[in-house]
Design a protein around this motif. Structure first.
Motif, PDB file in Angstrom:
ATOM      1  N   TRP A   1      -4.377 -85.047  74.549  1.00  0.00           N
ATOM      2  CA  TRP A   1      -3.347 -84.024  74.431  1.00  0.00           C
ATOM      3  C   TRP A   1      -3.965 -82.791  73.776  1.00  0.00           C
ATOM      4  O   TRP A   1      -4.525 -82.889  72.678  1.00  0.00           O
ATOM      5  CB  TRP A   1      -2.199 -84.566  73.596  1.00  0.00           C
TER       6      TRP A   1
ATOM      7  N   LEU B   1      -0.838 -79.556  77.037  1.00  0.00           N
ATOM      8  CA  LEU B   1      -1.040 -80.286  78.285  1.00  0.00           C
ATOM      9  C   LEU B   1      -1.630 -81.659  77.998  1.00  0.00           C
ATOM     10  O   LEU B   1      -2.356 -81.845  77.019  1.00  0.00           O
ATOM     11  CB  LEU B   1      -2.011 -79.534  79.210  1.00  0.00           C
TER      12      LEU B   1
ATOM     13  N   TRP C   1      -4.448 -83.892  79.228  1.00  0.00           N
ATOM     14  CA  TRP C   1      -5.675 -83.776  80.012  1.00  0.00           C
ATOM     15  C   TRP C   1      -6.110 -85.176  80.422  1.00  0.00           C
ATOM     16  O   TRP C   1      -6.150 -86.087  79.591  1.00  0.00           O
ATOM     17  CB  TRP C   1      -6.772 -83.093  79.195  1.00  0.00           C
TER      18      TRP C   1
ATOM     19  N   GLY D   1      -5.349 -80.803  83.752  1.00  0.00           N
ATOM     20  CA  GLY D   1      -4.408 -80.461  82.694  1.00  0.00           C
ATOM     21  C   GLY D   1      -3.004 -80.546  83.261  1.00  0.00           C
ATOM     22  O   GLY D   1      -2.643 -79.798  84.166  1.00  0.00           O
TER      23      GLY D   1
ATOM     24  N   ASP E   1      -3.868 -76.995  85.393  1.00  0.00           N
ATOM     25  CA  ASP E   1      -5.242 -76.526  85.301  1.00  0.00           C
ATOM     26  C   ASP E   1      -6.169 -77.626  85.788  1.00  0.00           C
ATOM     27  O   ASP E   1      -5.894 -78.810  85.587  1.00  0.00           O
ATOM     28  CB  ASP E   1      -5.578 -76.164  83.857  1.00  0.00           C
TER      29      ASP E   1
ATOM     30  N   ASP F   1      -9.419 -75.972  73.577  1.00  0.00           N
ATOM     31  CA  ASP F   1     -10.320 -75.911  74.725  1.00  0.00           C
ATOM     32  C   ASP F   1     -11.590 -76.732  74.516  1.00  0.00           C
ATOM     33  O   ASP F   1     -12.519 -76.651  75.299  1.00  0.00           O
ATOM     34  CB  ASP F   1     -10.679 -74.460  75.049  1.00  0.00           C
TER      35      ASP F   1
END
Length: 194
Positions: A103, A107, A109, A120, A130, A159
């Motif tokens: 998480w 999102l 992932w 994502g 994403d 990120d």
């Protein structure tokens, strides 16, 4: 010495995540989830679990799990009882092979089995918001078909992640960089479609 706990030998351990003062760990096909004490690593309880266990993450007050299909399950963080099944799609097509989960940045992932892609996913809609091509982080094991990416962990920045895989020798620290789509969505959808 770091704390350790041995998994019972009859179980095949898969995804694990921390929720409060516990760790939840899934088993692959035994349909049992284990709740470990985060401080002592003592096994608190075994809970019957209604699916194969692949990935699990704590996400915004609940737990989300995967089982290698195109579905994520939102669960109660205290009991793992299912709350809602989320059907994951990318441009209208199901995304099969949802594997380990993390998480970050609002999102979920997922690494997608059979690909080097990270998806994502917006939990509210099930849409892939994403797609990231993680091939540059992968280890090359030309003779080993099983040497696939299958581990993802979110770090403090939304990120940044740690990635690893079956038979990989290392864990990779990566930072996702925004990029225009260069066929990533097609590779994502080709994952476990066979």
């Amino acid at each position: 010495m770091a704390a350790r706990a041995a998994l019972p030998p009859e179980l095949f351990g898969e995804g694990i995540c921390r929720v409060g003062d516990s760790f939840w760990q899934l088993t692959w096909r035994e349909r049992v989830a284990l709740r470990w004490d985060a401080g002592t690593f003592a096994l608190r309880e075994k809970v019957r679990y209604n699916r194969d266990g692949w990935g699990i993450c704590a996400a915004d007050g609940e737990v989300v799990t995967s089982d290698g299909t195109s579905e994520l399950v939102r669960r109660d963080p205290g009991t793992l009882e299912p709350r809602q099944v989320v059907h994951v799609r990318c441009e209208g097509s199901r995304v099969r092979g949802l594997n380990d989960l993390a998480w970050a940045g609002g999102l979920v992932w997922a690494n997608v089995a059979g690909t080097a892609c990270l998806a994502g996913i917006d939990l509210a809609t099930g849409e892939v918001a994403d797609v990231t091509d993680a091939r540059a982080a992968a280890e090359r094991h030309w003779a080993d078909q099983q040497a696939i990416m299958n581990g993802i962990a979110a770090l403090s920045r939304p990120d940044e992640f740690l990635l690893t895989g079956k038979t990989w020798r290392a864990v990779r620290h990566v930072r996702l960089v925004p990029d225009r789509d260069r066929g990533h969505r097609e590779r994502l959808l080709a994952g476990l479609s066979r």
